[in-house]
Design a protein around this motif. Sequence first.
Motif, PDB file in Angstrom:
ATOM      1  N   ASN A 148      61.276 -13.204  96.432  1.00  0.00           N
ATOM      2  CA  ASN A 148      61.011 -12.782  97.973  1.00  0.00           C
ATOM      3  C   ASN A 148      60.833 -14.322  98.696  1.00  0.00           C
ATOM      4  OD1 ASN A 148      60.176 -11.923 100.464  1.00  0.00           O
ATOM      5  ND2 ASN A 148      58.237 -10.813  99.713  1.00  0.00           N
ATOM      6  N   PRO A 149      61.998 -14.366  99.469  1.00  0.00           N
ATOM      7  CA  PRO A 149      61.929 -15.664 100.187  1.00  0.00           C
ATOM      8  C   PRO A 149      60.891 -15.981 101.335  1.00  0.00           C
ATOM      9  CG  PRO A 149      64.104 -14.547 100.356  1.00  0.00           C
ATOM     10  CD  PRO A 149      63.110 -13.646  99.675  1.00  0.00           C
ATOM     11  N   ASP A 150      60.182 -14.697 101.690  1.00  0.00           N
ATOM     12  CA  ASP A 150      59.139 -14.694 102.464  1.00  0.00           C
ATOM     13  C   ASP A 150      57.829 -15.441 101.956  1.00  0.00           C
ATOM     14  OD1 ASP A 150      60.605 -13.764 104.589  1.00  0.00           O
ATOM     15  OD2 ASP A 150      59.790 -11.644 104.183  1.00  0.00           O
ATOM     16  N   THR A 151      57.560 -15.162 100.535  1.00  0.00           N
ATOM     17  CA  THR A 151      56.524 -15.724  99.920  1.00  0.00           C
ATOM     18  C   THR A 151      56.659 -17.069  99.154  1.00  0.00           C
ATOM     19  OG1 THR A 151      56.830 -14.460  98.012  1.00  0.00           O
ATOM     20  CG2 THR A 151      55.533 -13.392  99.659  1.00  0.00           C
ATOM     21  N   PHE A 152      57.968 -17.632  99.190  1.00  0.00           N
ATOM     22  CA  PHE A 152      58.080 -18.729  98.128  1.00  0.00           C
ATOM     23  C   PHE A 152      57.612 -20.051  98.971  1.00  0.00           C
ATOM     24  CE2 PHE A 152      61.004 -22.304  97.032  1.00  0.00           C
ATOM     25  CZ  PHE A 152      61.216 -22.166  95.780  1.00  0.00           C
ATOM     26  N   TRP A 153      57.509 -20.501  99.913  1.00  0.00           N
ATOM     27  CA  TRP A 153      56.797 -21.518 100.515  1.00  0.00           C
ATOM     28  C   TRP A 153      55.407 -21.577 100.300  1.00  0.00           C
ATOM     29  CZ3 TRP A 153      59.739 -21.869 105.763  1.00  0.00           C
ATOM     30  CH2 TRP A 153      61.113 -22.107 105.751  1.00  0.00           C
ATOM     31  N   GLY A 154      54.731 -20.298 100.286  1.00  0.00           N
ATOM     32  CA  GLY A 154      53.254 -20.265 100.317  1.00  0.00           C
ATOM     33  C   GLY A 154      53.066 -20.282  98.796  1.00  0.00           C
ATOM     34  N   MET A 155      53.837 -19.925  97.935  1.00  0.00           N
ATOM     35  CA  MET A 155      53.813 -20.111  96.390  1.00  0.00           C
ATOM     36  C   MET A 155      53.870 -21.161  95.943  1.00  0.00           C
ATOM     37  SD  MET A 155      55.619 -17.570  93.572  1.00  0.00           S
ATOM     38  CE  MET A 155      57.176 -17.996  94.380  1.00  0.00           C
ATOM     39  N   LEU A 156      54.812 -22.233  96.479  1.00  0.00           N
ATOM     40  CA  LEU A 156      54.733 -23.651  96.134  1.00  0.00           C
ATOM     41  C   LEU A 156      53.316 -24.227  96.705  1.00  0.00           C
ATOM     42  CD1 LEU A 156      58.195 -24.821  97.018  1.00  0.00           C
ATOM     43  CD2 LEU A 156      57.517 -23.874  94.774  1.00  0.00           C
ATOM     44  N   THR A 157      52.962 -23.929  97.744  1.00  0.00           N
ATOM     45  CA  THR A 157      51.774 -24.477  98.377  1.00  0.00           C
ATOM     46  C   THR A 157      50.531 -24.339  97.428  1.00  0.00           C
ATOM     47  OG1 THR A 157      52.607 -24.220 100.596  1.00  0.00           O
ATOM     48  CG2 THR A 157      50.115 -24.821 100.386  1.00  0.00           C
ATOM     49  N   VAL A 158      50.343 -22.984  96.969  1.00  0.00           N
ATOM     50  CA  VAL A 158      49.248 -22.828  96.062  1.00  0.00           C
ATOM     51  C   VAL A 158      49.418 -23.283  94.634  1.00  0.00           C
ATOM     52  CG1 VAL A 158      48.043 -20.562  94.907  1.00  0.00           C
ATOM     53  CG2 VAL A 158      48.933 -20.333  97.392  1.00  0.00           C
ATOM     54  N   GLN A 159      50.532 -23.484  94.285  1.00  0.00           N
ATOM     55  CA  GLN A 159      50.642 -24.203  92.901  1.00  0.00           C
ATOM     56  C   GLN A 159      50.428 -25.688  93.273  1.00  0.00           C
ATOM     57  OE1 GLN A 159      54.718 -23.565  92.123  1.00  0.00           O
ATOM     58  NE2 GLN A 159      54.325 -21.925  90.605  1.00  0.00           N
ATOM     59  N   SER A 160      50.541 -26.274  94.210  1.00  0.00           N
ATOM     60  CA  SER A 160      50.326 -27.531  94.374  1.00  0.00           C
ATOM     61  C   SER A 160      48.560 -27.640  94.537  1.00  0.00           C
ATOM     62  CB  SER A 160      51.026 -28.152  95.608  1.00  0.00           C
ATOM     63  OG  SER A 160      52.355 -28.309  95.512  1.00  0.00           O
ATOM     64  N   ILE A 161      48.105 -26.844  95.324  1.00  0.00           N
ATOM     65  CA  ILE A 161      46.778 -27.022  95.395  1.00  0.00           C
ATOM     66  C   ILE A 161      46.149 -26.712  94.134  1.00  0.00           C
ATOM     67  CG2 ILE A 161      44.508 -25.747  96.497  1.00  0.00           C
ATOM     68  CD1 ILE A 161      46.286 -25.114  98.775  1.00  0.00           C
ATOM     69  N   TRP A 162      46.460 -25.772  93.235  1.00  0.00           N
ATOM     70  CA  TRP A 162      45.684 -25.483  92.145  1.00  0.00           C
ATOM     71  C   TRP A 162      46.317 -26.787  90.958  1.00  0.00           C
ATOM     72  CZ3 TRP A 162      48.311 -23.170  87.372  1.00  0.00           C
ATOM     73  CH2 TRP A 162      47.506 -22.883  86.382  1.00  0.00           C
ATOM     74  N   LYS A 163      47.223 -27.337  91.077  1.00  0.00           N
ATOM     75  CA  LYS A 163      47.323 -28.496  90.242  1.00  0.00           C
ATOM     76  C   LYS A 163      46.784 -29.688  90.491  1.00  0.00           C
ATOM     77  CE  LYS A 163      51.372 -30.581  87.612  1.00  0.00           C
ATOM     78  NZ  LYS A 163      50.994 -31.876  87.765  1.00  0.00           N
ATOM     79  N   ASP A 164      46.721 -30.242  91.874  1.00  0.00           N
ATOM     80  CA  ASP A 164      46.475 -31.392  92.231  1.00  0.00           C
ATOM     81  C   ASP A 164      45.363 -31.524  93.165  1.00  0.00           C
ATOM     82  OD1 ASP A 164      48.419 -32.958  90.561  1.00  0.00           O
ATOM     83  OD2 ASP A 164      49.824 -32.356  92.089  1.00  0.00           O
TER      84      ASP A 164
ATOM     85  N   PHE B 166      62.740 -26.963  91.334  1.00  0.00           N
ATOM     86  CA  PHE B 166      64.094 -26.690  90.605  1.00  0.00           C
ATOM     87  C   PHE B 166      63.521 -25.686  89.519  1.00  0.00           C
ATOM     88  CE2 PHE B 166      66.255 -27.418  86.737  1.00  0.00           C
ATOM     89  CZ  PHE B 166      67.587 -27.117  87.270  1.00  0.00           C
ATOM     90  N   LEU B 167      62.244 -25.744  88.977  1.00  0.00           N
ATOM     91  CA  LEU B 167      61.918 -24.686  88.277  1.00  0.00           C
ATOM     92  C   LEU B 167      61.912 -23.361  88.743  1.00  0.00           C
ATOM     93  CD1 LEU B 167      59.488 -26.671  85.965  1.00  0.00           C
ATOM     94  CD2 LEU B 167      61.822 -25.833  85.206  1.00  0.00           C
ATOM     95  N   MET B 168      61.257 -23.317  89.916  1.00  0.00           N
ATOM     96  CA  MET B 168      60.967 -21.947  90.788  1.00  0.00           C
ATOM     97  C   MET B 168      61.966 -21.470  91.465  1.00  0.00           C
ATOM     98  SD  MET B 168      57.459 -21.212  90.154  1.00  0.00           S
ATOM     99  CE  MET B 168      57.513 -20.003  91.577  1.00  0.00           C
ATOM    100  N   MET B 169      63.005 -22.297  91.575  1.00  0.00           N
ATOM    101  CA  MET B 169      64.122 -21.908  92.433  1.00  0.00           C
ATOM    102  C   MET B 169      65.080 -20.560  91.555  1.00  0.00           C
ATOM    103  SD  MET B 169      66.854 -24.280  94.595  1.00  0.00           S
ATOM    104  CE  MET B 169      67.545 -24.771  93.148  1.00  0.00           C
ATOM    105  N   ASN B 170      65.587 -19.612  92.088  1.00  0.00           N
ATOM    106  CA  ASN B 170      66.387 -18.793  91.766  1.00  0.00           C
ATOM    107  C   ASN B 170      67.751 -18.342  92.830  1.00  0.00           C
ATOM    108  OD1 ASN B 170      65.524 -16.179  93.134  1.00  0.00           O
ATOM    109  ND2 ASN B 170      63.839 -16.903  92.173  1.00  0.00           N
ATOM    110  N   SER B 171      68.648 -17.830  92.546  1.00  0.00           N
ATOM    111  CA  SER B 171      69.499 -17.568  93.464  1.00  0.00           C
ATOM    112  C   SER B 171      69.430 -16.787  94.560  1.00  0.00           C
ATOM    113  CB  SER B 171      70.853 -16.708  92.713  1.00  0.00           C
ATOM    114  OG  SER B 171      70.295 -15.576  92.068  1.00  0.00           O
TER     115      SER B 171
END
Length: 316
Positions: free
Chosen positions: A172-188, A254-259
């Motif tokens: 879902n392109p609408d949730t992609f940016w938010g998903m990256l942000t949540v991953q960054s928060i959880w990791k670092d 790169f790992l999260m991206m798909n067509s």
Amino acid sequence: MQESRPRLAAKKPSVWRTIGKRFLRDKFLYLLALPGILYFLLFKYVPMYGVLIAFQDYSPYLGMMKSPWVGIDHFVRFFSNPDFFLLFRNTMAINLLNLIFFFPIPILLSLMLNELRITFMMRIIQSVIYLPHFLSWVIIVGISFLLLSSGDGAINKLLVELGFEKINFLTNPDTFWGMLTVQSIWKDAGWGTIIFLAAIAGVDPQLYEAAKIDGAGRIKQMVHVTLPSIRHVIVILLILRIGHIMDVGFEQVFLMMNSIVSDVADVFDTYVYRLGVREGQFSFSTAVGLFKSIVGLLLVIGANMLAKKLGEEGVY
């Protein structure tokens, strides 16, 4: 009566003599800093020589000295490319979300950890929130797939059990940016608390005692004592963060991206990889990387000047 001779002025020591004395005096400190100095020399400054190929039509067979010069042709091609605005939008959007949501989280965590009075509990919580930092992005993305996949994802299964419909998080392109942000928060986010906790540890305890005498509770002490005392650290880290606003982090995207989500996922880092590594356009990809570096440098200088005008210390 003998005439008094004028006294000769003391000879001022040379600059190199002064530097030599300081070096001998602090030789162990310089020895301690030697690994870091060598790292920056070998991996940051020496490779700058390769920036020259951004102005060449570089060929590995001809080498840097014999490759023809093309001036700023690669930059003109990049700025006139329709992909430029798409890459710029995606890069800025992801970084602005990180700046707005990710940057304050370590500060809030540090303030909450500082309020814990049970040392054992504080250490356990610190260890738990530090742990994701030591996991690679491959593991983080793998866990994300297990949680968010539309088929067997744990979160979608929970939504179905609660009577809701499944959500295609990964496509879902609408949730992609938010998903990256949540991953960054959880990791670092937990790892980012180290500097702020160290700054909080240096706050004068007498300030807290004076605030208590004035009737300030824990929250007011946090707002009126702790935060102003670590403000200079927050400003410096914010300036450095702004300098990296063009760097999203290649591995995560790169790992999260798909067509399906490529229109919102393609950033400068993935673009450089695709054209430079996979297609062999070394000069063009170097020009893109140089553009990112120049923008980052200008942002750091501008943010530092603004901080000094507002009365803060700044980076330099």
